[in-house]
Design a protein around this motif. Structure first.
Motif, mmCIF file in Angstrom:
data_model
loop_
_atom_site.group_PDB
_atom_site.id
_atom_site.type_symbol
_atom_site.label_atom_id
_atom_site.label_comp_id
_atom_site.label_asym_id
_atom_site.label_seq_id
_atom_site.Cartn_x
_atom_site.Cartn_y
_atom_site.Cartn_z
ATOM 1 N N VAL A 93 0.834 -1.195 0.000
ATOM 2 C CA VAL A 93 0.000 0.000 0.000
ATOM 3 C C VAL A 93 0.874 1.253 0.000
ATOM 4 C CG1 VAL A 93 -0.178 0.088 2.527
ATOM 5 C CG2 VAL A 93 -1.963 1.114 1.113
ATOM 6 N N GLN A 94 0.413 2.282 -0.693
ATOM 7 C CA GLN A 94 1.179 3.520 -0.814
ATOM 8 C C GLN A 94 0.573 4.610 0.070
ATOM 9 O OE1 GLN A 94 4.102 3.895 -2.885
ATOM 10 N NE2 GLN A 94 3.828 1.671 -2.724
ATOM 11 N N ALA A 95 1.444 5.425 0.643
ATOM 12 C CA ALA A 95 0.974 6.513 1.509
ATOM 13 C C ALA A 95 0.054 7.469 0.761
ATOM 14 C CB ALA A 95 2.173 7.274 2.075
ATOM 15 N N ALA A 96 0.382 7.770 -0.480
ATOM 16 C CA ALA A 96 -0.445 8.688 -1.259
ATOM 17 C C ALA A 96 -1.848 8.134 -1.466
ATOM 18 C CB ALA A 96 0.215 8.968 -2.612
ATOM 19 N N THR A 97 -1.947 6.823 -1.592
ATOM 20 C CA THR A 97 -3.259 6.190 -1.742
ATOM 21 C C THR A 97 -4.065 6.319 -0.450
ATOM 22 O OG1 THR A 97 -2.224 4.582 -3.235
ATOM 23 C CG2 THR A 97 -4.436 4.082 -2.433
ATOM 24 N N ILE A 98 -3.419 6.102 0.666
ATOM 25 C CA ILE A 98 -4.088 6.252 1.963
ATOM 26 C C ILE A 98 -4.625 7.665 2.125
ATOM 27 C CG2 ILE A 98 -3.752 6.221 4.469
ATOM 28 C CD1 ILE A 98 -1.583 4.061 3.986
ATOM 29 N N GLU A 99 -3.828 8.649 1.753
ATOM 30 C CA GLU A 99 -4.211 10.039 1.960
ATOM 31 C C GLU A 99 -5.367 10.468 1.056
ATOM 32 O OE1 GLU A 99 -0.567 12.216 1.610
ATOM 33 O OE2 GLU A 99 0.010 11.787 3.686
ATOM 34 N N GLN A 100 -5.563 9.751 -0.042
ATOM 35 C CA GLN A 100 -6.673 10.088 -0.925
ATOM 36 C C GLN A 100 -8.037 9.932 -0.257
ATOM 37 O OE1 GLN A 100 -5.275 7.718 -4.606
ATOM 38 N NE2 GLN A 100 -6.577 9.300 -5.450
ATOM 39 N N ILE A 101 -8.126 9.049 0.728
ATOM 40 C CA ILE A 101 -9.421 8.756 1.342
ATOM 41 C C ILE A 101 -9.811 9.780 2.395
ATOM 42 C CG2 ILE A 101 -8.643 7.321 3.265
ATOM 43 C CD1 ILE A 101 -11.659 6.695 0.946
ATOM 44 N N ILE A 102 -8.864 10.583 2.870
ATOM 45 C CA ILE A 102 -9.137 11.546 3.932
ATOM 46 C C ILE A 102 -9.898 12.738 3.364
ATOM 47 C CG2 ILE A 102 -8.097 13.036 5.678
ATOM 48 C CD1 ILE A 102 -5.715 11.094 5.721
ATOM 49 N N PRO A 103 -11.025 13.112 3.954
ATOM 50 C CA PRO A 103 -11.838 14.212 3.408
ATOM 51 C C PRO A 103 -11.095 15.537 3.400
ATOM 52 C CG PRO A 103 -13.045 12.971 5.087
ATOM 53 C CD PRO A 103 -11.616 12.512 5.149
ATOM 54 N N ASN A 104 -11.524 16.420 2.502
ATOM 55 C CA ASN A 104 -11.018 17.783 2.497
ATOM 56 C C ASN A 104 -11.571 18.532 3.704
ATOM 57 O OD1 ASN A 104 -9.676 17.360 0.015
ATOM 58 N ND2 ASN A 104 -11.577 17.774 -1.105
ATOM 59 N N GLU A 105 -10.999 19.691 3.974
ATOM 60 C CA GLU A 105 -11.393 20.442 5.167
ATOM 61 C C GLU A 105 -12.885 20.756 5.192
ATOM 62 O OE1 GLU A 105 -9.642 21.094 7.836
ATOM 63 O OE2 GLU A 105 -7.965 20.008 6.981
ATOM 64 N N ASP A 106 -13.470 21.064 4.023
ATOM 65 C CA ASP A 106 -14.886 21.439 3.997
ATOM 66 C C ASP A 106 -15.815 20.238 4.196
ATOM 67 O OD1 ASP A 106 -14.184 20.321 1.577
ATOM 68 O OD2 ASP A 106 -15.508 21.591 0.392
ATOM 69 N N GLU A 107 -15.271 19.022 4.120
ATOM 70 C CA GLU A 107 -16.074 17.820 4.309
ATOM 71 C C GLU A 107 -15.930 17.225 5.703
ATOM 72 O OE1 GLU A 107 -16.226 15.332 0.337
ATOM 73 O OE2 GLU A 107 -14.157 15.937 0.727
ATOM 74 N N LYS A 108 -14.881 17.608 6.420
ATOM 75 C CA LYS A 108 -14.569 16.955 7.694
ATOM 76 C C LYS A 108 -15.602 17.234 8.777
ATOM 77 C CE LYS A 108 -9.546 16.559 7.147
ATOM 78 N NZ LYS A 108 -8.231 16.987 7.662
ATOM 79 N N GLU A 109 -16.379 18.308 8.614
ATOM 80 C CA GLU A 109 -17.365 18.649 9.638
ATOM 81 C C GLU A 109 -18.718 17.996 9.388
ATOM 82 O OE1 GLU A 109 -16.555 20.130 12.326
ATOM 83 O OE2 GLU A 109 -14.515 20.638 11.699
ATOM 84 N N LEU A 110 -18.832 17.176 8.346
ATOM 85 C CA LEU A 110 -20.097 16.505 8.087
ATOM 86 C C LEU A 110 -20.458 15.605 9.265
ATOM 87 C CD1 LEU A 110 -19.583 15.473 4.338
ATOM 88 C CD2 LEU A 110 -21.072 17.285 5.201
ATOM 89 N N PRO A 111 -21.740 15.513 9.611
ATOM 90 C CA PRO A 111 -22.130 14.684 10.760
ATOM 91 C C PRO A 111 -21.939 13.191 10.536
ATOM 92 C CG PRO A 111 -24.067 15.538 9.626
ATOM 93 C CD PRO A 111 -22.884 16.230 9.032
ATOM 94 N N PHE A 112 -21.929 12.762 9.263
ATOM 95 C CA PHE A 112 -21.811 11.342 8.942
ATOM 96 C C PHE A 112 -20.795 11.200 7.820
ATOM 97 C CE2 PHE A 112 -22.817 7.256 7.147
ATOM 98 C CZ PHE A 112 -23.324 6.497 8.196
ATOM 99 N N ILE A 113 -19.698 10.493 8.098
ATOM 100 C CA ILE A 113 -18.642 10.326 7.096
ATOM 101 C C ILE A 113 -18.381 8.839 6.887
ATOM 102 C CG2 ILE A 113 -16.210 10.701 6.535
ATOM 103 C CD1 ILE A 113 -16.362 13.315 8.120
ATOM 104 N N ALA A 114 -18.626 8.379 5.668
ATOM 105 C CA ALA A 114 -18.323 7.005 5.270
ATOM 106 C C ALA A 114 -17.743 7.080 3.859
ATOM 107 C CB ALA A 114 -19.574 6.139 5.297
ATOM 108 N N ARG A 115 -16.507 6.644 3.702
ATOM 109 C CA ARG A 115 -15.811 6.804 2.426
ATOM 110 C C ARG A 115 -14.990 5.556 2.106
ATOM 111 N NH1 ARG A 115 -14.796 12.376 1.095
ATOM 112 N NH2 ARG A 115 -12.705 11.899 0.329
#
Length: 253
Positions: free
Chosen positions: A102-124
């Motif tokens: 697994v590549q670090a860049a691939t892992i980081e792709q799944i992390i939401p952007n700042e404007d999405e991190k405050e969503l009440p429900f996060i499943a990605r």
């Protein structure tokens, strides 16, 4: 916002018992996964969620942060949720313990952007275009269909969508790197399996069946899971080639 990477490491694999400790060029598989995950700078902390004393003993000997979880979980969701009840974080990123490439860049792709991190429900989850016809017909590869914004409409072991009048489109499959907040994990463990999930034997359908938004993020990364002895031999050959060409420095760069 705190983001923790969790590497589930189930010892009692049916097809490859003791898989987290399988030797790869002198190091156990879980060590390779952890070293790759450590390169992901958007993760604040990484730990291995184990279910067997043998794995936690090896992790401790190699200075890999690990936490003991129940051996009764039927899926990685239960293990993730158990960790979430013990370790507080805003986001939990699941990194498969059987993917030492697994590549670090691939892992980081799944992390939401700042404007999405405050969503009440996060499943990605990540997804990628299927390039090999064998992947399309293999039921172990989960095919996914999304709306125009990347939210899941259906996940299936079968071929979806059906090419009735055209084949001029790309099929996509789920890639096993996922991200959830506590609300999503709480929902999963408190909600019974539905009809589609039962028929397909696919946990991600618990979100879709209950009209919970699950985002699928496109990646070009090719993930190689170690499920069989053949897979293990292949990974050993790839990693040995990297060591022969670049030495041990490639793992820490």
């Amino acid at each position: 916002m705190k983001t923790i990477g969790i590497i589930p490491a189930r010892y009692a694999s049916t097809r490859l018992p003791g898989k987290p400790l399988a030797d790869i060029c002198g190091k156990p598989m879980i060590w390779w996964v952890y070293q790759q995950a450590k390169k992901a700078t958007r993760l604040d902390y990484i730990l291995v969620a184990v279910d067997d004393d043998k794995v936690i003993d090896v992790c401790n000997s190699l200075d890999i942060p690990a936490i003991m979880t129940s051996d009764n979980h039927t899926s990685h969701f239960g293990r993730l949720h158990e960790v979430a009840t013990m370790v507080e974080s805003d986001l939990y990123v699941c990194i498969c313990g059987d993917e030492p490439l697994v590549q670090a860049a691939t892992i980081e792709q799944i992390i939401p952007n700042e404007d999405e991190k405050e969503l009440p429900f996060i499943a990605r989850s990540l997804m990628r275009v299927i390039t090999d016809p064998a992947e399309l017909v293999d039921p172990s590869n989960l095919k996914v269909v999304t709306d125009k914004n990347g939210y899941g409409l259906m996940v299936s072991r079968g071929i979806i969508p059906y090419p009735h009048k055209t084949v001029m489109f790309d099929y996509t499959k789920v890639v096993g790197i996922e991200c959830y907040n506590k609300a999503a994990l709480d929902f999963f463990v408190s909600t019974p399996s539905g009809f589609l999930e039962g028929v397909e034997d696919t946990n991600l359908l618990r979100f879709i069946e209950n009209r919970k938004l699950m985002k699928f993020v496109m990646t070009k990364a090719y993930q190689l899971s170690v499920d069989t002895q053949h897979d293990l031999d292949k990974v050993r050959k790839i990693i040995q080639g990297k060591l022969d060409n670049e030495g041990w420095r490639w793992i820490v760069e």
